[in-house]
Design an enzyme around this catalytic site. Structure first.
Site, short mmCIF file in Angstrom:
data_model
loop_
_atom_site.label_atom_id
_atom_site.label_comp_id
_atom_site.label_asym_id
_atom_site.label_seq_id
_atom_site.Cartn_x
_atom_site.Cartn_y
_atom_site.Cartn_z
N HIS A 308 50.47 -29.83 -35.20
CA HIS A 308 50.65 -28.62 -35.30
C HIS A 308 51.93 -28.10 -36.01
CE1 HIS A 308 51.37 -24.37 -33.74
NE2 HIS A 308 50.00 -24.56 -33.60
N ASP A 366 42.88 -26.53 -30.06
CA ASP A 366 41.26 -26.92 -30.39
C ASP A 366 40.71 -28.21 -30.09
OD1 ASP A 366 42.78 -25.29 -33.33
OD2 ASP A 366 41.03 -24.47 -32.02
C1 SDX Z 1 45.60 -23.76 -34.73
O1 SDX Z 1 49.78 -22.07 -36.32
C2 SDX Z 1 49.35 -22.07 -35.17
O2 SDX Z 1 49.83 -21.35 -34.18
C3 SDX Z 1 47.90 -22.13 -35.24
C4 SDX Z 1 47.12 -22.13 -33.83
C5 SDX Z 1 47.06 -20.79 -33.16
O3 SDX Z 1 46.79 -20.52 -32.05
O4 SDX Z 1 47.06 -19.73 -34.21
O5 SDX Z 1 47.78 -22.94 -32.87
C6 SDX Z 1 45.75 -22.66 -34.04
O6 SDX Z 1 45.32 -23.61 -36.19
C7 SDX Z 1 45.74 -25.31 -34.30
C8 SDX Z 1 45.86 -26.28 -35.43
C9 SDX Z 1 44.37 -26.57 -35.80
N1 SDX Z 1 44.12 -27.57 -36.81
C10 SDX Z 1 43.79 -28.66 -36.66
O7 SDX Z 1 43.55 -29.43 -35.89
C11 SDX Z 1 43.54 -29.56 -38.01
C12 SDX Z 1 44.39 -30.99 -37.88
N2 SDX Z 1 45.99 -30.75 -37.89
C13 SDX Z 1 46.42 -30.59 -39.29
O8 SDX Z 1 45.60 -30.37 -40.35
C14 SDX Z 1 47.80 -30.32 -39.18
O9 SDX Z 1 48.36 -30.97 -38.23
C15 SDX Z 1 48.16 -28.85 -39.21
C16 SDX Z 1 47.66 -27.92 -40.11
C17 SDX Z 1 47.70 -28.15 -37.87
C18 SDX Z 1 49.68 -28.58 -39.47
O10 SDX Z 1 50.04 -29.04 -40.40
P1 SDX Z 1 51.71 -29.01 -41.00
O11 SDX Z 1 52.58 -28.42 -40.15
O12 SDX Z 1 51.59 -28.37 -42.41
O13 SDX Z 1 52.01 -30.64 -41.04
P2 SDX Z 1 51.62 -31.46 -42.27
O14 SDX Z 1 50.24 -31.27 -42.85
O15 SDX Z 1 52.77 -31.21 -43.21
O16 SDX Z 1 51.61 -33.04 -41.54
C19 SDX Z 1 52.87 -33.63 -41.02
C20 SDX Z 1 52.54 -35.06 -41.41
C21 SDX Z 1 51.81 -35.30 -42.59
O17 SDX Z 1 52.13 -36.86 -43.04
P3 SDX Z 1 53.06 -37.27 -44.04
O18 SDX Z 1 52.81 -36.35 -45.45
O19 SDX Z 1 54.64 -36.70 -43.50
O20 SDX Z 1 53.10 -38.58 -44.17
O21 SDX Z 1 51.55 -35.47 -40.24
C22 SDX Z 1 50.45 -35.86 -40.74
C23 SDX Z 1 50.18 -35.34 -42.34
O22 SDX Z 1 49.52 -36.13 -42.80
N3 SDX Z 1 49.61 -35.34 -40.14
C24 SDX Z 1 48.17 -35.82 -39.44
C25 SDX Z 1 47.50 -34.83 -38.96
N4 SDX Z 1 48.19 -33.54 -38.78
C26 SDX Z 1 49.36 -33.90 -39.54
N5 SDX Z 1 47.64 -36.96 -39.80
C27 SDX Z 1 46.45 -37.11 -39.13
N6 SDX Z 1 46.02 -36.37 -38.32
C28 SDX Z 1 46.29 -35.07 -38.14
N7 SDX Z 1 45.65 -34.14 -37.42
#
Ligand code: SDX
Length: 431
Positions: A308, A366
């Site tokens: 998140h 989720d």
């Molecule tokens: C919702 O914003 C809100 O409030 C949203 C929400 C709401 O109520 O409105 O809470 C609802 O959207 C919840 C999130 C649902 N999405 C998912 O579950 C999809 C999987 N999660 C990711 O795609 C990700 O965690 C996000 C999109 C939720 C957040 O992404 P960020 O904050 O942009 O973080 P990032 O992509 O920069 O990740 C940071 C690091 C990265 O690694 P590095 O590049 O630093 O090496 O963490 C890794 C990412 O690769 N990472 C993950 C991961 N999520 C982040 N690695 C593996 N699995 C994951 N799920």
């Protein structure tokens, strides 16, 4: 906002610019950069808004480090346990918990606006039966502005109020109709003798040939899922609604924009993607393979329902959802649901893995919601429409807060331009 008298000094090139700072009632101070371009001739750069407050708000606050979520100051776990969705709607819209009389009046108004203009049924018929229900919801909610002209003038507080009730009241009807349309069953009309969640379940699962007796425990679980999804600060879809409304667009168009944004798998579409992922994993012995993939930089696979932008601890909604999943599946006699077993083991193994611990990746809202919805009989394609239904009150609350701000300006971000500088046209014969 409270002025701190504190300032931040930005020094670059031969310039030194002093910028005011503001202190919130909770969360980090902010540096007010509104004068930066005029005085310093530079922009800030923050494509994902990781360090940017786009507005001030009094509605919801998240402490990502502690894993806390407050709606008008009330913690989500207390609201999920002691309140119910329409009371949380009142709280988000008006800022205080209602008295018994206020709540009764509010619930009666919502109940009496649940029917859709009969001619809007024609919009559904324009879709293929295999259309995704989110595509239908975007279309039908946007089309509401073509039917409810008497609540599109955002400068009129009464029309804003009417649009608010119409949207909160009609979203369950629209979502249920989208579901019925895609499974080829006739639409079921709302009933005024049912509560909000029971009405939605009945509109989804009743058929003309046989009514549907709503199980109060399922209705309670449904209502709790609505409550857990109601609002969440300036997430992507709420920011979309705010940006759309800053141009003066009508409320139905703004909410349709929010629905479109929520659909993405990185946002509200994650509940559908998460359940599909749990199905793909299939059994607990395949979990290590998928965890390895999620950690592999060359593999685009991510654990859906994990991570998140704000929470760097457990999403408090996921905790409540996990308890609810156990209750609902016990009730339905599917407590040994394979996908729930995989989810619980996946959570355990991921949280024990340094990759997820170091990056502070925890289950989000989720991760468990899809398991409950699946057990209740919803297809995965209905998970995000249910999220959109529940989040409508959050979008509207934020929309109302923004358009009632006399200092409102149209949102118009700048850019870091990396394209070609000026050059002359070259005739085709010279290329
Ligand atoms: C919702 O914003 C809100 O409030 C949203 C929400 C709401 O109520 O409105 O809470 C609802 O959207 C919840 C999130 C649902 N999405 C998912 O579950 C999809 C999987 N999660 C990711 O795609 C990700 O965690 C996000 C999109 C939720 C957040 O992404 P960020 O904050 O942009 O973080 P990032 O992509 O920069 O990740 C940071 C690091 C990265 O690694 P590095 O590049 O630093 O090496 O963490 C890794 C990412 O690769 N990472 C993950 C991961 N999520 C982040 N690695 C593996 N699995 C994951 N799920």
């Amino acid at each position: 906002m409270k002025d701190t008298q504190k300032t931040a000094t930005l020094t670059f090139d031969d310039k030194s610019i002093e910028l005011p700072m503001h202190s919130p009632t909770a969360g980090p101070d902010v540096i007010d950069i509104r004068r930066l371009y005029a005085e310093g001739g530079v922009f800030t750069y923050d494509p994902g808004f990781t360090s940017t407050a786009a507005c001030d708000s009094t509605i919801t606050f998240i402490d990502g480090g502690k894993g806390e979520l407050l709606h008008r100051g009330y913690p989500i776990d207390q609201l999920a346990e002691k309140s119910h969705y329409l009371e949380v709607c009142y709280l988000l819209l008006y800022g205080e918990l209602p008295s018994a009389a206020e709540l009764e009046e509010f619930e009666t108004l919502v109940t009496r606006h649940t029917m859709l203009h009969e001619q809007m049924i024609n919009f559904f018929r324009g879709f293929r039966r295999d259309a995704h229900p989110m595509a239908i919801m975007v279309g039908v909610v946007g089309a509401m502005s073509a039917f409810y002209h008497d609540s599109t003038d955002i400068s009129d507080p009464h029309q804003r109020e009417v649009a608010t009730f119409r949207l909160i009241a009609k979203m369950p009807t629209i979502a249920a109709m989208a579901y019925k349309y895609t499974i080829g069953q006739p639409f079921i009309y709302p009933r005024n003798d049912l509560d909000y969640a029971s009405n939605f379940l009945r509109m989804c699962f009743a058929v003309p040939a046989e009514d549907y007796e709503v199980d109060p425990i399922l209705a309670r679980a449904m209502d709790r899922i609505f409550t857990l999804h109601a609002d969440h600060e300036q997430n992507a879809s709420t920011s979309t609604v705010r940006l759309a409304s800053s141009s003066g667009a009508n409320p139905f168009a703004c909410i349709a924009a929010g629905i479109a944004c929520l659909w993405g798998p990185a946002h509200g579409g994650a509940n559908q993607a998460c359940l599909e992922m749990l199905g793909e994993i299939g059994s607990v012995d395949r979990i290590p393979e998928f965890i390895a993939r999620a950690k592999d930089k060359d593999d685009p696979f991510r654990l859906m329902g994990f991570g998140h932008r704000v929470y760097k601890n457990f999403d408090p909604r996921a905790k409540v959802m996990k308890q609810s999943a156990d209750e609902v599946l016990d009730l339905l006699g599917v407590e040994n649901n394979p996908r729930l077993q995989v989810a619980k083991e996946l959570e355990k193994q991921a949280l024990a893995d340094p990759y997820f611990a170091d990056k502070k990746l925890f289950p989000n809202v989720d991760f468990y919601s899809g398991i409950i919805l699946d057990a209740m009989g919803f297809p995965t394609s209905m998970f995000t429409p249910i999220f959109a239904l529940a989040r409508t009150v959050g979008w509207i609350s934020q929309w109302k807060e923004q358009i009632s701000d006399p200092a409102l300006k149209i949102g118009r971000p700048r850019q870091l331009y990396m394209g070609e500088t000026m050059r002359d046209y070259v005739n085709i014969e010279n290329r």
